[in-house]
Write a protein that holds these residues in place. Sequence first.
Motif, PDB file in Angstrom:
ATOM      1  N   LEU A 139       1.015  -1.326   0.127  1.00  0.00           N
ATOM      2  CA  LEU A 139      -0.167  -0.044   0.164  1.00  0.00           C
ATOM      3  C   LEU A 139       0.824   1.217   0.005  1.00  0.00           C
ATOM      4  N   SER A 140       0.772   2.029  -0.913  1.00  0.00           N
ATOM      5  CA  SER A 140       1.509   3.317  -0.944  1.00  0.00           C
ATOM      6  C   SER A 140       0.698   4.502  -0.672  1.00  0.00           C
ATOM      7  N   GLY A 141       1.219   5.217   0.529  1.00  0.00           N
ATOM      8  CA  GLY A 141       0.815   6.336   1.197  1.00  0.00           C
ATOM      9  C   GLY A 141       1.514   7.679   0.481  1.00  0.00           C
ATOM     10  N   LEU A 142       2.273   7.469  -0.432  1.00  0.00           N
ATOM     11  CA  LEU A 142       3.200   8.160  -1.155  1.00  0.00           C
ATOM     12  C   LEU A 142       2.289   8.750  -2.456  1.00  0.00           C
ATOM     13  N   ALA A 143       2.656  10.098  -2.606  1.00  0.00           N
ATOM     14  CA  ALA A 143       1.704  10.684  -3.927  1.00  0.00           C
ATOM     15  C   ALA A 143       2.475   9.747  -5.228  1.00  0.00           C
ATOM     16  N   PRO A 144       1.246   9.464  -6.031  1.00  0.00           N
ATOM     17  CA  PRO A 144       1.195   8.724  -7.110  1.00  0.00           C
ATOM     18  C   PRO A 144       2.511   9.061  -8.070  1.00  0.00           C
ATOM     19  N   TYR A 145       2.940  10.392  -8.286  1.00  0.00           N
ATOM     20  CA  TYR A 145       4.070  10.940  -8.842  1.00  0.00           C
ATOM     21  C   TYR A 145       5.354  10.087  -8.371  1.00  0.00           C
ATOM     22  N   VAL A 146       5.316  10.142  -7.043  1.00  0.00           N
ATOM     23  CA  VAL A 146       6.687   9.286  -6.379  1.00  0.00           C
ATOM     24  C   VAL A 146       6.629   7.849  -6.521  1.00  0.00           C
ATOM     25  N   LEU A 147       5.387   7.423  -6.242  1.00  0.00           N
ATOM     26  CA  LEU A 147       5.205   5.967  -6.542  1.00  0.00           C
ATOM     27  C   LEU A 147       5.626   5.354  -7.813  1.00  0.00           C
TER      28      LEU A 147
ATOM     29  N   SER B 268       6.905  12.001 -15.811  1.00  0.00           N
ATOM     30  CA  SER B 268       7.215  13.127 -16.706  1.00  0.00           C
ATOM     31  C   SER B 268       6.987  14.462 -15.789  1.00  0.00           C
ATOM     32  N   PRO B 269       7.937  15.252 -16.128  1.00  0.00           N
ATOM     33  CA  PRO B 269       7.805  16.623 -14.985  1.00  0.00           C
ATOM     34  C   PRO B 269       6.451  17.251 -15.463  1.00  0.00           C
ATOM     35  N   ALA B 270       5.934  16.794 -16.632  1.00  0.00           N
ATOM     36  CA  ALA B 270       4.736  17.781 -17.012  1.00  0.00           C
ATOM     37  C   ALA B 270       3.568  17.377 -16.195  1.00  0.00           C
ATOM     38  N   THR B 271       3.815  16.108 -15.551  1.00  0.00           N
ATOM     39  CA  THR B 271       2.774  15.423 -14.679  1.00  0.00           C
ATOM     40  C   THR B 271       2.883  15.763 -13.125  1.00  0.00           C
ATOM     41  N   LYS B 272       4.089  16.528 -12.658  1.00  0.00           N
ATOM     42  CA  LYS B 272       4.406  16.652 -11.499  1.00  0.00           C
ATOM     43  C   LYS B 272       3.326  17.690 -10.949  1.00  0.00           C
ATOM     44  N   PRO B 273       2.574  17.221  -9.691  1.00  0.00           N
ATOM     45  CA  PRO B 273       1.773  18.170  -8.976  1.00  0.00           C
ATOM     46  C   PRO B 273       2.378  19.570  -8.915  1.00  0.00           C
ATOM     47  N   VAL B 274       1.622  20.511  -8.882  1.00  0.00           N
ATOM     48  CA  VAL B 274       2.158  21.937  -8.442  1.00  0.00           C
ATOM     49  C   VAL B 274       1.383  22.551  -7.334  1.00  0.00           C
ATOM     50  N   GLY B 275       2.007  22.550  -6.030  1.00  0.00           N
ATOM     51  CA  GLY B 275       1.220  22.952  -4.948  1.00  0.00           C
ATOM     52  C   GLY B 275       0.905  24.523  -4.756  1.00  0.00           C
TER      53      GLY B 275
ATOM     54  N   HIS C 278      -1.527  15.858  -2.897  1.00  0.00           N
ATOM     55  CA  HIS C 278      -0.605  14.944  -3.625  1.00  0.00           C
ATOM     56  C   HIS C 278      -1.117  15.036  -5.278  1.00  0.00           C
ATOM     57  N   GLY C 279      -1.885  15.999  -5.489  1.00  0.00           N
ATOM     58  CA  GLY C 279      -2.346  16.127  -6.855  1.00  0.00           C
ATOM     59  C   GLY C 279      -3.746  16.536  -7.023  1.00  0.00           C
ATOM     60  N   ASP C 280      -4.343  17.022  -8.105  1.00  0.00           N
ATOM     61  CA  ASP C 280      -5.659  17.389  -8.129  1.00  0.00           C
ATOM     62  C   ASP C 280      -6.676  16.412  -7.467  1.00  0.00           C
ATOM     63  N   LEU C 281      -7.703  17.060  -6.861  1.00  0.00           N
ATOM     64  CA  LEU C 281      -8.666  16.323  -6.271  1.00  0.00           C
ATOM     65  C   LEU C 281      -9.514  15.633  -7.382  1.00  0.00           C
ATOM     66  N   ALA C 282     -10.006  14.526  -6.929  1.00  0.00           N
ATOM     67  CA  ALA C 282     -11.143  13.894  -7.895  1.00  0.00           C
ATOM     68  C   ALA C 282     -12.382  13.682  -7.240  1.00  0.00           C
TER      69      ALA C 282
ATOM     70  N   LEU D 277      -1.356  -0.850  -4.374  1.00  0.00           N
ATOM     71  CA  LEU D 277      -2.602  -0.217  -4.076  1.00  0.00           C
ATOM     72  C   LEU D 277      -2.143   1.295  -3.555  1.00  0.00           C
ATOM     73  N   LEU D 278      -3.112   2.096  -3.646  1.00  0.00           N
ATOM     74  CA  LEU D 278      -2.816   3.451  -3.036  1.00  0.00           C
ATOM     75  C   LEU D 278      -3.639   3.841  -1.457  1.00  0.00           C
ATOM     76  N   CYS D 279      -3.155   4.132  -0.866  1.00  0.00           N
ATOM     77  CA  CYS D 279      -3.672   4.363   0.353  1.00  0.00           C
ATOM     78  C   CYS D 279      -3.442   5.876   0.963  1.00  0.00           C
ATOM     79  N   GLY D 280      -2.971   6.757   0.248  1.00  0.00           N
ATOM     80  CA  GLY D 280      -2.805   8.095   0.701  1.00  0.00           C
ATOM     81  C   GLY D 280      -3.583   9.022   0.008  1.00  0.00           C
ATOM     82  N   SER D 281      -3.425  10.437   0.143  1.00  0.00           N
ATOM     83  CA  SER D 281      -3.915  11.419  -0.454  1.00  0.00           C
ATOM     84  C   SER D 281      -4.211  11.321  -1.762  1.00  0.00           C
ATOM     85  N   GLY D 282      -3.312  10.618  -2.596  1.00  0.00           N
ATOM     86  CA  GLY D 282      -3.713  10.302  -3.874  1.00  0.00           C
ATOM     87  C   GLY D 282      -4.807   9.512  -4.554  1.00  0.00           C
ATOM     88  N   ALA D 283      -5.221   8.689  -3.463  1.00  0.00           N
ATOM     89  CA  ALA D 283      -6.509   7.717  -3.612  1.00  0.00           C
ATOM     90  C   ALA D 283      -7.657   8.637  -3.947  1.00  0.00           C
TER      91      ALA D 283
END
Length: 525
Positions: A287-295, A304-311, A466-470, A497-503
Amino acid sequence: MAQETYDVVVAGGGHNGLTAAAYLSRAGLSVLVLERLDHVGGAAISAQAFEGFPTRLSRYSYLVSLLPEQIRTDLGLDIELASRQTASYSPYLDGSRATGLLVETPEGEATAASFRAVTGSEEEYAAWQSFYAEVADLARVVAPTLTSPLSTATAIRSQVGAPIWRDLVERPLGEAIERRFGNDLVRGVVATDALIGTFAGLGDETLIQNRCFLYHLIGNGTGEWRVPVGGMGAVTGAIAKAAYAGGAQVLTGATVTSIRGGAAGEGAEVTWTDGSGSHTAAADYVLSGLAPYVLDGLLGRTPSPATKPVGAQLKINMLLERLPRLRSGEDPKVAFAGTLHLGESYSELEKAYAEAAAGSVPTEMPGEVYCHSLTDPSILGDVPPGTQTLTYFGLHAPATLFEDPATREERKALAVERAIASLDRHLLDPISSVVARSADGEPCIEAKIPQEIEADLAMPGGHIFHGDLAWPWAPDDADLTTPAARWGVATDLGSVLLCGSGARRGGAVSGLGGHNAAQAVLELR
């Protein structure tokens, strides 16, 4: 020492990872949690930020709304969440007249009187009550679904009114705000919940601002944001206690370096390093509590740098010798008890967004201020009488503004200066006159831009979600045939599986990512 094989390995010991570990270990599974830092909690921690003062601040995340009562009950969490007597206060300069819009918790006559004084009629408060009643109807439908397999958009839509569905889900939020409200300040107060940690214009056709708004209003069906007594670390501490009680093994100072997975049932492996070298453990599921980009990087891919989230936020923690007086005459213990809006009229928000999108630090920084110690004095410790905390959360401060290392410190200093100026313009006592000072005379002010949040917490781009909310439901055509998909925690690898804010349904301090990943694993076994 870690063993070589586990039922589940959790990468990341934030509150979501700990929530997953608590559920799974209490269900009898062997669980290992790996945390890079020397403590668990991720962004949900309390910390002593200023030398010489024992006050423990909620350094990063700071309020709780989305943590479901079900999770607190399931895990037996001893967490006290205190209501703030003020929902919000928005100081406002109307020519030479200093005034402000007060919203109580719960709303009463003082709120109605404040709307009349600021707007000059009864109409705006009536529109406010009507709009938030409709939002509450939607919240009461959505909130119970957050700890269940995903509902579909059609299932949710069938239970709510067509106007609020159109306004929040189908069309940019700005359209509804402009149609429903006439006063610039009232429009802005409504709009701010759409922009917390989200860089967008209110007319953005992607609707990321709508999704952010929805998450800020659906918590437990009420949308109330409460102060965790003892600070945010008390929340993490309670969840960690539940994980330990279930038998979960937690390793801190353990940096995950790679994850390998396959289809569900094929197992996975995690490699990490610590002070004694490199280690690998096998598991049925990771289970990954890390951001999907990091995973992605840990899976051996090249994100891709283009997909890196922007806080998009500026966080400032302060310690004051006393609360400052306001030019409007409002009691500081009332004004600062809730969310104090600064530079957040509708026109100011849109101007600040346009400036930041063009690459400039906003001339007038929009932001919000909170004094948690008014609601929870326990965080102060042994300090002189009158001491209070102050937290500022600035909007429209995207990571792109601070991208160039050569100008980063200069731009950060400018953003902090303008943030404090946005508060000072409403005060009789400038912040510099009331801020506490350390033994060496330095003001007790700590500021974090997105790059520093990324460095501290490994949140790519400093993005707090961890990225744009869904949307917290599935599209009607979504394939929900697997447990991971049904619970909104799937990756393209069945054993990871995702288990963090990116889920899906992640974001904020909720435990939902951890709860839902745990439920998916229990279904899979």
